[in-house]
Design a protein around this motif. Structure first.
Motif, PDB file in Angstrom:
ATOM      1  N   ARG A   7       0.841  -1.207   0.000  1.00  0.00           N
ATOM      2  CA  ARG A   7       0.000   0.000   0.000  1.00  0.00           C
ATOM      3  C   ARG A   7       0.872   1.252   0.000  1.00  0.00           C
ATOM      4  N   GLU A   8       1.964   1.218   0.769  1.00  0.00           N
ATOM      5  CA  GLU A   8       2.868   2.357   0.871  1.00  0.00           C
ATOM      6  C   GLU A   8       3.556   2.656  -0.457  1.00  0.00           C
ATOM      7  N   GLU A   9       3.912   1.620  -1.213  1.00  0.00           N
ATOM      8  CA  GLU A   9       4.541   1.826  -2.516  1.00  0.00           C
ATOM      9  C   GLU A   9       3.572   2.493  -3.489  1.00  0.00           C
ATOM     10  N   VAL A  10       2.324   2.061  -3.476  1.00  0.00           N
ATOM     11  CA  VAL A  10       1.315   2.665  -4.345  1.00  0.00           C
ATOM     12  C   VAL A  10       1.089   4.124  -3.944  1.00  0.00           C
ATOM     13  N   LEU A  11       1.010   4.378  -2.647  1.00  0.00           N
ATOM     14  CA  LEU A  11       0.816   5.747  -2.183  1.00  0.00           C
ATOM     15  C   LEU A  11       2.001   6.636  -2.544  1.00  0.00           C
ATOM     16  N   HIS A  12       3.209   6.072  -2.529  1.00  0.00           N
ATOM     17  CA  HIS A  12       4.391   6.850  -2.916  1.00  0.00           C
ATOM     18  C   HIS A  12       4.330   7.222  -4.396  1.00  0.00           C
ATOM     19  N   VAL A  13       3.967   6.277  -5.246  1.00  0.00           N
ATOM     20  CA  VAL A  13       3.828   6.561  -6.677  1.00  0.00           C
ATOM     21  C   VAL A  13       2.738   7.601  -6.899  1.00  0.00           C
ATOM     22  N   ALA A  14       1.632   7.477  -6.179  1.00  0.00           N
ATOM     23  CA  ALA A  14       0.542   8.438  -6.303  1.00  0.00           C
ATOM     24  C   ALA A  14       0.999   9.823  -5.859  1.00  0.00           C
ATOM     25  N   TYR A  15       1.799   9.879  -4.803  1.00  0.00           N
ATOM     26  CA  TYR A  15       2.328  11.165  -4.335  1.00  0.00           C
ATOM     27  C   TYR A  15       3.213  11.805  -5.407  1.00  0.00           C
ATOM     28  N   LEU A  16       4.094  11.014  -6.002  1.00  0.00           N
ATOM     29  CA  LEU A  16       4.986  11.544  -7.039  1.00  0.00           C
ATOM     30  C   LEU A  16       4.203  12.017  -8.261  1.00  0.00           C
ATOM     31  N   ALA A  17       3.090  11.341  -8.563  1.00  0.00           N
ATOM     32  CA  ALA A  17       2.267  11.713  -9.710  1.00  0.00           C
ATOM     33  C   ALA A  17       1.217  12.757  -9.346  1.00  0.00           C
ATOM     34  N   ARG A  18       1.226  13.173  -8.088  1.00  0.00           N
ATOM     35  CA  ARG A  18       0.261  14.175  -7.602  1.00  0.00           C
ATOM     36  C   ARG A  18      -1.178  13.695  -7.794  1.00  0.00           C
ATOM     37  N   LEU A  19      -1.422  12.427  -7.423  1.00  0.00           N
ATOM     38  CA  LEU A  19      -2.740  11.836  -7.559  1.00  0.00           C
ATOM     39  C   LEU A  19      -3.350  11.583  -6.188  1.00  0.00           C
ATOM     40  N   ALA A  20      -4.615  11.854  -6.061  1.00  0.00           N
ATOM     41  CA  ALA A  20      -5.360  11.503  -4.855  1.00  0.00           C
ATOM     42  C   ALA A  20      -6.137  10.234  -5.173  1.00  0.00           C
ATOM     43  N   LEU A  21      -5.844   9.154  -4.467  1.00  0.00           N
ATOM     44  CA  LEU A  21      -6.472   7.868  -4.747  1.00  0.00           C
ATOM     45  C   LEU A  21      -7.464   7.490  -3.655  1.00  0.00           C
ATOM     46  N   THR A  22      -8.535   6.850  -4.079  1.00  0.00           N
ATOM     47  CA  THR A  22      -9.487   6.296  -3.120  1.00  0.00           C
ATOM     48  C   THR A  22      -8.945   4.951  -2.645  1.00  0.00           C
ATOM     49  N   GLU A  23      -9.548   4.405  -1.606  1.00  0.00           N
ATOM     50  CA  GLU A  23      -9.115   3.098  -1.097  1.00  0.00           C
ATOM     51  C   GLU A  23      -9.275   2.016  -2.162  1.00  0.00           C
ATOM     52  N   GLU A  24     -10.348   2.105  -2.949  1.00  0.00           N
ATOM     53  CA  GLU A  24     -10.566   1.120  -4.018  1.00  0.00           C
ATOM     54  C   GLU A  24      -9.475   1.218  -5.080  1.00  0.00           C
ATOM     55  N   GLU A  25      -9.078   2.434  -5.414  1.00  0.00           N
ATOM     56  CA  GLU A  25      -8.026   2.629  -6.417  1.00  0.00           C
ATOM     57  C   GLU A  25      -6.683   2.132  -5.902  1.00  0.00           C
ATOM     58  N   ILE A  26      -6.412   2.340  -4.627  1.00  0.00           N
ATOM     59  CA  ILE A  26      -5.155   1.849  -4.049  1.00  0.00           C
ATOM     60  C   ILE A  26      -5.091   0.335  -4.168  1.00  0.00           C
ATOM     61  N   THR A  27      -6.163  -0.329  -3.812  1.00  0.00           N
ATOM     62  CA  THR A  27      -6.220  -1.791  -3.905  1.00  0.00           C
ATOM     63  C   THR A  27      -6.063  -2.248  -5.352  1.00  0.00           C
ATOM     64  N   LYS A  28      -6.735  -1.578  -6.263  1.00  0.00           N
ATOM     65  CA  LYS A  28      -6.665  -1.929  -7.687  1.00  0.00           C
ATOM     66  C   LYS A  28      -5.248  -1.746  -8.222  1.00  0.00           C
ATOM     67  N   PHE A  29      -4.618  -0.626  -7.874  1.00  0.00           N
ATOM     68  CA  PHE A  29      -3.292  -0.330  -8.417  1.00  0.00           C
ATOM     69  C   PHE A  29      -2.187  -1.159  -7.780  1.00  0.00           C
ATOM     70  N   GLN A  30      -2.432  -1.761  -6.630  1.00  0.00           N
ATOM     71  CA  GLN A  30      -1.419  -2.619  -6.021  1.00  0.00           C
ATOM     72  C   GLN A  30      -1.047  -3.757  -6.968  1.00  0.00           C
ATOM     73  N   SER A  31      -2.028  -4.386  -7.573  1.00  0.00           N
ATOM     74  CA  SER A  31      -1.726  -5.485  -8.490  1.00  0.00           C
ATOM     75  C   SER A  31      -1.414  -4.984  -9.900  1.00  0.00           C
ATOM     76  N   GLU A  32      -2.100  -3.927 -10.348  1.00  0.00           N
ATOM     77  CA  GLU A  32      -1.878  -3.438 -11.709  1.00  0.00           C
ATOM     78  C   GLU A  32      -0.474  -2.853 -11.886  1.00  0.00           C
ATOM     79  N   LEU A  33      -0.018  -2.080 -10.905  1.00  0.00           N
ATOM     80  CA  LEU A  33       1.338  -1.520 -11.008  1.00  0.00           C
ATOM     81  C   LEU A  33       2.395  -2.613 -10.912  1.00  0.00           C
ATOM     82  N   TYR A  34       2.119  -3.632 -10.107  1.00  0.00           N
ATOM     83  CA  TYR A  34       3.041  -4.765 -10.008  1.00  0.00           C
ATOM     84  C   TYR A  34       3.193  -5.445 -11.370  1.00  0.00           C
ATOM     85  N   CYS A  35       2.061  -5.675 -12.047  1.00  0.00           N
ATOM     86  CA  CYS A  35       2.100  -6.306 -13.375  1.00  0.00           C
ATOM     87  C   CYS A  35       2.859  -5.428 -14.374  1.00  0.00           C
TER      88      CYS A  35
END
Length: 98
Positions: A7-35
């Motif tokens: 979760r922290e890695e996704v939040l770090h990427v979102a911070y660098l991209a200046r994105l505000a993510l919802t909890e659902e988006e964080i969960t979704k991007f955990q696997s999508e960014l990994y892929c």
């Protein structure tokens, strides 16, 4: 093997991209960014990379056009659409420290 980012890695990427993510988006991007990172990592596994085979499709002797003086934009008109300004200057976020 873990198939998603923390979760922290996704939040770090979102911070660098200046994105505000919802909890659902964080969960979704955990696997999508990994892929996505796994696909990019495949470039390192490529065998046969050779600098001698590198080429550019651009003809280096391409003629450049001459600079021409054109109509200037009015500073007031330009600054109308600027989100943050200081006098006649456009302010942008500092990116060097990241």
């Amino acid at each position: 093997m873990n198939d998603k980012l923390t979760r922290e890695e996704v939040l770090h990427v979102a911070y660098l991209a200046r994105l505000a993510l919802t909890e659902e988006e964080i969960t979704k991007f955990q696997s999508e960014l990994y892929c996505l990172l796994n696909e990019v990592e495949k470039v390192n596994d490529f065998k046969g990379y050779d600098d001698e085979r590198m080429f550019t499709p651009v003809n280096e002797s391409a003629p450049l056009r001459e600079d021409e003086v054109g109509e200037m934009l009015d500073a007031k008109e330009v600054l109308k659409n600027v989100p943050k300004k200081n006098g006649n200057f456009v302010e942008v976020p500092v990116m060097i420290h990241e």
